[in-house]
Design a protein around this motif. Structure first.
Motif, mmCIF file in Angstrom:
data_model
loop_
_atom_site.group_PDB
_atom_site.id
_atom_site.type_symbol
_atom_site.label_atom_id
_atom_site.label_comp_id
_atom_site.label_asym_id
_atom_site.label_seq_id
_atom_site.Cartn_x
_atom_site.Cartn_y
_atom_site.Cartn_z
ATOM 1 N N TRP A 45 -3.492 -3.338 -15.026
ATOM 2 C CA TRP A 45 -4.714 -3.282 -15.373
ATOM 3 C C TRP A 45 -4.979 -5.027 -16.219
ATOM 4 O O TRP A 45 -4.276 -5.357 -16.862
ATOM 5 C CB TRP A 45 -5.178 -2.290 -16.379
ATOM 6 C CG TRP A 45 -4.977 -0.770 -16.028
ATOM 7 C CD1 TRP A 45 -4.835 -0.683 -14.519
ATOM 8 C CD2 TRP A 45 -4.768 0.484 -16.476
ATOM 9 N NE1 TRP A 45 -4.946 0.671 -14.222
ATOM 10 C CE2 TRP A 45 -4.782 1.201 -15.537
ATOM 11 C CE3 TRP A 45 -4.828 0.583 -18.007
ATOM 12 C CZ2 TRP A 45 -4.782 2.829 -16.037
ATOM 13 C CZ3 TRP A 45 -4.803 1.862 -18.443
ATOM 14 C CH2 TRP A 45 -4.667 3.051 -17.488
ATOM 15 N N HIS A 65 -6.941 -9.576 -7.886
ATOM 16 C CA HIS A 65 -6.827 -8.779 -6.651
ATOM 17 C C HIS A 65 -5.368 -8.227 -6.199
ATOM 18 O O HIS A 65 -4.942 -7.931 -5.264
ATOM 19 C CB HIS A 65 -7.468 -9.286 -5.441
ATOM 20 C CG HIS A 65 -9.022 -9.813 -5.636
ATOM 21 N ND1 HIS A 65 -9.962 -8.831 -5.430
ATOM 22 C CD2 HIS A 65 -9.501 -10.966 -5.979
ATOM 23 C CE1 HIS A 65 -10.925 -9.518 -5.672
ATOM 24 N NE2 HIS A 65 -11.022 -10.746 -5.926
ATOM 25 N N SER A 67 -2.448 -5.242 -7.226
ATOM 26 C CA SER A 67 -2.428 -3.697 -6.997
ATOM 27 C C SER A 67 -3.087 -3.356 -8.558
ATOM 28 O O SER A 67 -2.484 -3.731 -9.488
ATOM 29 C CB SER A 67 -0.920 -3.157 -6.971
ATOM 30 O OG SER A 67 -0.500 -3.606 -5.582
ATOM 31 N N ASN A 68 -3.886 -2.086 -8.553
ATOM 32 C CA ASN A 68 -4.261 -1.233 -9.632
ATOM 33 C C ASN A 68 -4.713 -2.487 -10.594
ATOM 34 O O ASN A 68 -4.924 -2.265 -12.013
ATOM 35 C CB ASN A 68 -3.269 -0.731 -10.492
ATOM 36 C CG ASN A 68 -2.165 -0.020 -9.367
ATOM 37 O OD1 ASN A 68 -1.137 -0.180 -9.059
ATOM 38 N ND2 ASN A 68 -2.958 1.200 -9.057
ATOM 39 N N ASN A 69 -5.698 -3.590 -10.245
ATOM 40 C CA ASN A 69 -6.388 -4.424 -10.995
ATOM 41 C C ASN A 69 -7.597 -3.941 -11.541
ATOM 42 O O ASN A 69 -8.543 -4.490 -11.341
ATOM 43 C CB ASN A 69 -6.526 -5.712 -10.321
ATOM 44 C CG ASN A 69 -5.327 -6.695 -10.714
ATOM 45 O OD1 ASN A 69 -5.234 -7.826 -10.021
ATOM 46 N ND2 ASN A 69 -4.206 -6.316 -11.202
ATOM 47 N N ASP A 70 -7.841 -2.719 -12.359
ATOM 48 C CA ASP A 70 -8.777 -2.438 -12.860
ATOM 49 C C ASP A 70 -9.424 -3.456 -13.637
ATOM 50 O O ASP A 70 -8.563 -4.250 -14.452
ATOM 51 C CB ASP A 70 -8.501 -1.020 -13.824
ATOM 52 C CG ASP A 70 -8.241 0.117 -12.939
ATOM 53 O OD1 ASP A 70 -8.259 0.024 -11.675
ATOM 54 O OD2 ASP A 70 -8.204 1.009 -13.648
ATOM 55 N N ASN A 89 -12.462 -7.813 -9.028
ATOM 56 C CA ASN A 89 -10.897 -7.423 -9.129
ATOM 57 C C ASN A 89 -10.784 -6.245 -8.143
ATOM 58 O O ASN A 89 -11.582 -5.695 -7.449
ATOM 59 C CB ASN A 89 -10.777 -6.861 -10.667
ATOM 60 C CG ASN A 89 -11.987 -5.844 -10.867
ATOM 61 O OD1 ASN A 89 -13.291 -5.727 -11.267
ATOM 62 N ND2 ASN A 89 -11.430 -4.561 -10.844
ATOM 63 N N GLY A 90 -9.587 -6.026 -7.984
ATOM 64 C CA GLY A 90 -9.152 -5.093 -6.898
ATOM 65 C C GLY A 90 -8.910 -3.571 -7.058
ATOM 66 O O GLY A 90 -8.381 -3.044 -6.040
ATOM 67 N N ASP A 91 -9.504 -3.091 -7.891
ATOM 68 C CA ASP A 91 -9.586 -1.650 -8.279
ATOM 69 C C ASP A 91 -10.662 -1.305 -8.896
ATOM 70 O O ASP A 91 -11.807 -1.876 -8.820
ATOM 71 C CB ASP A 91 -8.320 -1.191 -8.865
ATOM 72 C CG ASP A 91 -8.046 0.194 -8.338
ATOM 73 O OD1 ASP A 91 -8.713 1.131 -8.326
ATOM 74 O OD2 ASP A 91 -6.579 0.562 -8.407
ATOM 75 N N ASP A 92 -10.734 -0.321 -9.789
ATOM 76 C CA ASP A 92 -12.046 0.026 -10.658
ATOM 77 C C ASP A 92 -12.672 -1.277 -11.469
ATOM 78 O O ASP A 92 -12.088 -1.762 -12.050
ATOM 79 C CB ASP A 92 -11.878 1.131 -11.590
ATOM 80 C CG ASP A 92 -11.153 2.415 -11.042
ATOM 81 O OD1 ASP A 92 -11.501 2.610 -9.671
ATOM 82 O OD2 ASP A 92 -10.605 3.144 -11.541
ATOM 83 N N LEU A 125 -13.187 -2.110 -6.072
ATOM 84 C CA LEU A 125 -13.017 -0.928 -5.108
ATOM 85 C C LEU A 125 -13.973 0.088 -5.447
ATOM 86 O O LEU A 125 -14.665 0.785 -4.555
ATOM 87 C CB LEU A 125 -11.576 -0.326 -5.237
ATOM 88 C CG LEU A 125 -11.137 1.017 -4.580
ATOM 89 C CD1 LEU A 125 -10.939 0.491 -3.025
ATOM 90 C CD2 LEU A 125 -9.772 1.442 -4.992
ATOM 91 N N HIS A 126 -14.011 0.534 -6.639
ATOM 92 C CA HIS A 126 -15.195 1.443 -7.454
ATOM 93 C C HIS A 126 -15.770 0.650 -8.437
ATOM 94 O O HIS A 126 -15.014 0.062 -9.254
ATOM 95 C CB HIS A 126 -14.346 2.793 -7.924
ATOM 96 C CG HIS A 126 -13.527 3.304 -6.905
ATOM 97 N ND1 HIS A 126 -12.038 3.698 -7.188
ATOM 98 C CD2 HIS A 126 -13.632 3.737 -5.589
ATOM 99 C CE1 HIS A 126 -11.627 4.221 -6.231
ATOM 100 N NE2 HIS A 126 -12.484 4.406 -5.295
#
Length: 281
Positions: A45, A65, A67-70, A89-92, A125-126
């Motif tokens: 995060w 970017h 993994s799990n880069n909220d 970024n790579g997640d939320d 992502l979201h």
């Protein structure tokens, strides 16, 4: 360890555990200002506020970017302003959390609440997420005047499951624009299809003035429990130019939809006589 009730003092990690840390984490802090910084290549995060109060996050920008880069995670945190942030970024982009399962419910006195997000540029992502860790409750959240660019898997995403308990309520979202998403608006009580015994309560959600170019999956999904329905949801002035599927709404109560247009807006109905090649009166 959570599910096995392992005491906190026995949860020791260090060299050889291979756990990825948050890039910036503040714990039990107040009167926070994080402003005009750029965040790149976080190991996990990007920004995590845990049990914090009175925070402003302004003018941040992202290029992260892994993994799990909220982008921003708020947990047991209250009185927060997020504004003028450029996410990539790579997640939320923003995820509001409030603990998980038994430990989260034990901290019900400190929900995540009183949060404003506005004037942000969204990419990831979201875009805006609540959960899935939300067992102490999430309430009083306002999201306004944000715009997404590029593809998002989900635009607005509330997720919980029967392990969580807790509640999501009093959420207000207004004036958001999206390009292409898989699902534009998704509320689910069955995240990962697991859990039992602790249904969450989701209610009082107000969504207004949303535009989307395309939903490649489903435009609007709401999934409640049969014995704990999603209640009091208003969807107003929502326009999706193209969608593979329109809506999937199950186990709800008092869902109000007004000015929801998917694909082309219907015009004036044609006369019956014209349909059969006859002259209409």
């Amino acid at each position: 360890m959570n599910h096995n009730s392992t005491p906190l003092q026995d949860r020791q990690f260090g060299e050889g555990s291979y756990l990825r840390p948050q890039l910036l984490q503040l714990v039990n802090s107040e009167n926070i200002l994080i402003e005009d910084i750029r965040i790149e290549n976080a190991p996990f995060w990007c920004v995590h506020l845990l049990k914090c109060k009175s925070a402003t996050l302004r003018g941040l920008s992202y290029d992260s970017h892994n993994s799990n880069n909220d982008g921003i995670d708020l947990e047991y945190t209250s009185d927060v302003l997020i504004e003028d942030v450029t996410f990539d970024n790579g997640d939320d982009n923003v995820a509001i959390k409030a603990g998980r399962d038994d430990e989260g419910r034990a901290n019900a006195a400190t929900p995540s609440e009183n949060i404003v997000m506005r004037n942000c540029l969204l990419k990831g992502l979201h875009a805006f997420v609540i959960g899935s860790e939300m067992s102490a409750g999430v309430r009083n959240v306002f999201v306004q005047n944000c715009k997404a660019h590029g593809y998002l898997k989900r635009g607005i995403y509330f997720k919980t499951n029967p392990d969580r308990g807790g509640y999501i309520k009093d959420i207000y979202i207004d004036n958001l624009k999206f390009d292409k998403t898989e699902d534009l608006f998704y509320i689910t009580s069955f995240y990962h299809g697991e859990g039992e015994g602790h249904n969450s309560k989701i209610s009082d959600i107000y969504i207004n003035n949303i535009k989307c170019e395309e939903a490649t999956g489903t435009a609007v999904v709401i999934q409640g429990f049969e014995d704990s329905k999603v209640e009091n949801v208003q969807l107003q002035n929502i326009k999706i130019k193209k969608a593979k599927n329109g809506t999937s709404i199950t186990n709800t109560k008092n869902v109000v939809v007004d000015n929801l247009i998917i694909d082309k807006e219907a015009g004036v109905p044609t006369a019956a006589g014209k349909d059969v090649g006859e002259k209409s009166n």
